[in-house]
Design a protein around this motif. Sequence first.
Motif, PDB file in Angstrom:
ATOM      1  N   ASN A  19       0.860  -1.181   0.000  1.00 51.98           N
ATOM      2  CA  ASN A  19       0.000   0.000   0.000  1.00 51.98           C
ATOM      3  C   ASN A  19       0.901   1.238   0.000  1.00 51.98           C
ATOM      4  OD1 ASN A  19      -1.580   2.232   0.971  1.00 51.98           O
ATOM      5  ND2 ASN A  19      -3.122   0.746   1.628  1.00 51.98           N
ATOM      6  N   ALA A  20       0.748   2.086  -0.996  1.00 54.37           N
ATOM      7  CA  ALA A  20       1.628   3.258  -1.158  1.00 54.37           C
ATOM      8  C   ALA A  20       1.524   4.224   0.022  1.00 54.37           C
ATOM      9  CB  ALA A  20       1.293   3.980  -2.457  1.00 54.37           C
ATOM     10  N   SER A  21       0.360   4.347   0.643  1.00 53.61           N
ATOM     11  CA  SER A  21       0.211   5.309   1.734  1.00 53.61           C
ATOM     12  C   SER A  21       0.798   4.806   3.058  1.00 53.61           C
ATOM     13  CB  SER A  21      -1.259   5.678   1.925  1.00 53.61           C
ATOM     14  OG  SER A  21      -2.007   4.536   2.277  1.00 53.61           O
TER      15      SER A  21
ATOM     16  N   ASN B   9      -1.149  -4.614   1.920  1.00 50.87           N
ATOM     17  CA  ASN B   9      -2.563  -4.411   2.232  1.00 50.87           C
ATOM     18  C   ASN B   9      -3.022  -5.457   3.244  1.00 50.87           C
ATOM     19  OD1 ASN B   9      -3.262  -2.179   0.481  1.00 50.87           O
ATOM     20  ND2 ASN B   9      -2.843  -3.595  -1.207  1.00 50.87           N
ATOM     21  N   ASN B  10      -4.020  -5.097   4.032  1.00 52.19           N
ATOM     22  CA  ASN B  10      -4.522  -6.001   5.067  1.00 52.19           C
ATOM     23  C   ASN B  10      -5.081  -7.292   4.476  1.00 52.19           C
ATOM     24  OD1 ASN B  10      -3.898  -4.253   7.146  1.00 52.19           O
ATOM     25  ND2 ASN B  10      -5.907  -3.274   7.134  1.00 52.19           N
ATOM     26  N   ARG B  11      -4.874  -8.368   5.207  1.00 49.65           N
ATOM     27  CA  ARG B  11      -5.451  -9.658   4.841  1.00 49.65           C
ATOM     28  C   ARG B  11      -6.677  -9.927   5.718  1.00 49.65           C
ATOM     29  NH1 ARG B  11      -0.454 -13.683   5.350  1.00 49.65           N
ATOM     30  NH2 ARG B  11      -0.030 -12.390   7.141  1.00 49.65           N
ATOM     31  N   THR B  12      -7.468 -10.888   5.302  1.00 50.07           N
ATOM     32  CA  THR B  12      -8.636 -11.319   6.066  1.00 50.07           C
ATOM     33  C   THR B  12      -8.231 -12.508   6.932  1.00 50.07           C
ATOM     34  OG1 THR B  12     -10.116 -10.613   4.306  1.00 50.07           O
ATOM     35  CG2 THR B  12     -10.993 -12.206   5.889  1.00 50.07           C
ATOM     36  N   VAL B  13      -8.623 -12.467   8.198  1.00 46.27           N
ATOM     37  CA  VAL B  13      -8.345 -13.555   9.121  1.00 46.27           C
ATOM     38  C   VAL B  13      -9.673 -14.197   9.514  1.00 46.27           C
ATOM     39  CG1 VAL B  13      -7.432 -14.170  11.396  1.00 46.27           C
ATOM     40  CG2 VAL B  13      -6.280 -12.418  10.025  1.00 46.27           C
ATOM     41  N   ASP B  14      -9.775 -15.515   9.360  1.00 52.50           N
ATOM     42  CA  ASP B  14     -10.947 -16.280   9.788  1.00 52.50           C
ATOM     43  C   ASP B  14     -10.497 -17.303  10.812  1.00 52.50           C
ATOM     44  OD1 ASP B  14     -12.925 -15.102   8.108  1.00 52.50           O
ATOM     45  OD2 ASP B  14     -12.142 -16.262   6.426  1.00 52.50           O
TER      46      ASP B  14
END
Length: 188
Positions: free
Chosen positions: A138-140, A145-150
């Motif tokens: 993510n440039a900012s 980038n965030n991943r999804t956790v299950d």
Amino acid sequence: LFNSYNALGGETEKFHYYAYFDHRSADGWRDNGKYFTNSGFGTFTWRFTPKFSLSAEVMANHIRSQQPGGHTDSSFTASPKSSYRSRNWMDIEWFTTALIANYQFDKRHKLNIKLFGIAGNRNSVGYLRAINIKDSINASTGEYNNRTVDIDNYRNFGIEARYLGDFSLGGRDHSFSGGLRYFNGNTY
């Protein structure tokens, strides 16, 4: 690929035992497709009398696999062994136990009672956005980038009793089987 299966067992007039351990691991056919699985099982039976025995069983299983992906139909056709998602993982652990009582009333009638439990977890982490959105920095934030956790947890237990009887009626042999079961399962 590495695979190893090891077992040990034995029996006397009073007891029986058997155990195994199985391990498999590989880098996978596709990029980002590593995995391992470890499974173990053990059982021990004590014959108190010729009619009555008690068994204890335990099984454990752990699987961890990287989940390759990120393909569109056209990219898969062009390079099926490639993968564009390296941060997707699945982890599964199961542990089951049982205590089993067997009673043989005579040659034709028997009773089986089993108390059992299961504790399991199924967890995954991954970048699950649409295939056309690249898993990138993510440039900012300067981070991925965030991943999804299950996270899924399973806690189950129960008891069951089964009866099996053979009998003759009208010059023919027949069997009757019946039982009761209580089960409590929780997923959270």
